[in-house]
Design an enzyme around this catalytic site. Structure first.
Site, PDB file in Angstrom:
ATOM      1  N   SER A 189      34.813  79.833  54.748  1.00 11.68           N
ATOM      2  CA  SER A 189      33.976  78.817  55.391  1.00 11.68           C
ATOM      3  C   SER A 189      34.490  77.413  55.091  1.00 11.68           C
ATOM      4  CB  SER A 189      32.529  78.950  54.906  1.00 11.68           C
ATOM      5  OG  SER A 189      32.014  80.226  55.194  1.00 11.68           O
ATOM      6  N   GLU A 230      25.820  82.334  44.663  1.00 11.47           N
ATOM      7  CA  GLU A 230      25.487  82.575  46.070  1.00 11.47           C
ATOM      8  C   GLU A 230      24.229  83.426  46.195  1.00 11.47           C
ATOM      9  OE1 GLU A 230      27.783  85.110  49.362  1.00 11.47           O
ATOM     10  OE2 GLU A 230      28.623  83.104  49.087  1.00 11.47           O
ATOM     11  N   GLU A 235      23.924  96.567  52.207  1.00  7.11           N
ATOM     12  CA  GLU A 235      24.138  97.890  51.619  1.00  7.11           C
ATOM     13  C   GLU A 235      24.600  97.782  50.162  1.00  7.11           C
ATOM     14  OE1 GLU A 235      24.067  98.107  55.900  1.00  7.11           O
ATOM     15  OE2 GLU A 235      25.267  96.887  54.544  1.00  7.11           O
TER      16      GLU A 235
END
Length: 398
Positions: free
Chosen positions: A161, A244, A377
């Site tokens: 990013s 994060e 997941e």
């Protein structure tokens, strides 16, 4: 005599007054459809504005310009969200991921070099994922070969990013190809101006190019850019990913629970062609009530998480999973209610978050949060194994 610390009510009043005076009233219009250089200029200027009163990096230690008590941080993010302040999109990796890594695993020299530079506007990106190693980060193949006092790096990174604007990169590379996957990785602080680096923006479904590919061709890094011991980069990377999945959630939860929910309610209260509103439908009202309940839980969970000096091994994953999937459900519902007209809204403010009110773009963007930093997941696996003590999945030679 030392002045008494302000009460939370006094601090809230101070932040409210500051927001009224400093949040640009027309920033959403001004930041919609702007070229990259205007976005970068605005973001750096907004960072300097927040830095003045100590609102840019409140989660940093006091000696580095932070030190704000957690209770005040909660108030700060509540008020910034309530006053619809722009997000720090461009410095996000710098002030969270890079800073947490440097503070937890960097040397004194690395901290003294980079933390002041971040406060002065240095922009960082993250070079973890690769074409064949996205969620399975341990499968990365980018190599870093030791050559005297340097490392020669070759490989490719993906989904970086903001890399086209970055000055530095948090880079993972394999330094021991013969070691088990998680034990042969090292962590570097790469200068993006180093020869051999090529950055290519990736055009997304929204028309933006937020993500980039980074190609590394015989890039020479000094050994002083190594963070932690050689081959111990996996452990260092957990500090980065913890930022994060953890502290950043506090701000994001407040924005989703404030502006994001408010715009959803306003959308449902808007009369249609027949004069009725979606809110007249009991099923719509029920969905909004359910979202409000979930948002209340999310905000409380985030506040408790950042206040806990010793969070549980799966707490950060719980917060990340909760936020990302709630964001996806809310923006999906907003897209459904907005109808076909929402599909003609092809631009959103560059300095907004994932809850801008441009419902289709917000829904597409919401998938960013269920994939990077560990997919939903993977978060469920962490919660099951580390949080609930369930048997570990087979992992092979790691």
């Amino acid at each position: 005599m030392k002045a008494a610390a302000p009460t939370l009510a006094e601090f809230r009043a101070t932040v409210r007054d500051w927001c009224r005076d400093h949040v640009p009233p027309d920033w959403r219009r001004a930041q919609t459809g702007v070229p990259d250089d205007e976005f970068v200029r605005f973001q750096k200027e907004w960072f300097r504005t927040l830095r003045g009163p100590g609102f840019a990096v409140p989660h940093w230690p006091k000696e580095w310009g932070g030190g704000m008590p957690v209770a005040q941080q909660v108030v700060l993010y509540q008020e910034l969200a309530a006053h619809d302040a722009p997000r720090l999109v461009l410095p996000f990796v710098s002030i969270h991921h890079a800073a947490s890594t440097l503070l937890a695993a960097g040397t004194d020299a690395q901290r003294e070099r980079h933390l002041p530079a971040i406060l002065d506007g240095e922009i960082w990106c993250q070079g973890f994922s690769e074409p064949g190693a996205g969620s399975d980060m341990a499968a990365l193949t980018t190599s870093a070969r030791k050559d005297g006092d340097t490392y020669v790096v070759n490989g490719q990174k993906l989904w970086a990013s903001g890399a086209m604007h970055a000055d530095r990169c948090l880079l993972l590379a394999r330094t021991d190809p013969g070691a088990p996957q998680r034990r042969g990785i090292s962590y570097f602080l790469m200068d993006m101006r180093t020869p051999g680096i090529e950055v290519r923006p990736i055009r997304q479904a929204t028309g933006e190019s937020h993500f980039c590919e980074i190609f590394l061709d015989d890039v020479i890094l000094p050994a002083t850019d190594l963070v932690g011991p050689e081959n111990e980069g996996w452990r260092v990377a957990q500090e980065t990913l913890g930022a994060e999945r953890g502290m950043t959630m506090l701000e994001l939860a407040e924005r989703l629970g404030n502006g994001g929910f408010r715009w959803l309610v306003e959308l449902c209260a808007r009369p249609g062609p027949l004069g009725t509103t979606p809110l007249d439908d009991p099923l719509v009202a029920d969905r909004l009530a359910q979202f409000e309940i979930e948002l209340t839980g999310l905000r409380a969970l985030c506040a408790e998480f950042v206040a806990d000096d010793r969070p549980g091994p799966a707490d950060a994953s719980i917060v990340k999973l909760y936020y990302s999937e709630l964001l996806q459900r809310m923006t999906d519902f907003g897209t459904e209610i907005a109808g076909l007209s929402a599909h003609t809204q092809l631009r959103k403010p560059s300095s907004s978050g994932w809850e801008s009110g441009a419902w289709v773009l917000d829904f597409i963007g919401s998938w960013e949060w269920t994939i990077p930093g560990g997919t939903s997941e993977i978060q469920r696996t962490i919660i099951g194994e580390r949080g609930l003590g369930l048997p570990y999945e087979p992992r092979g030679n790691r």
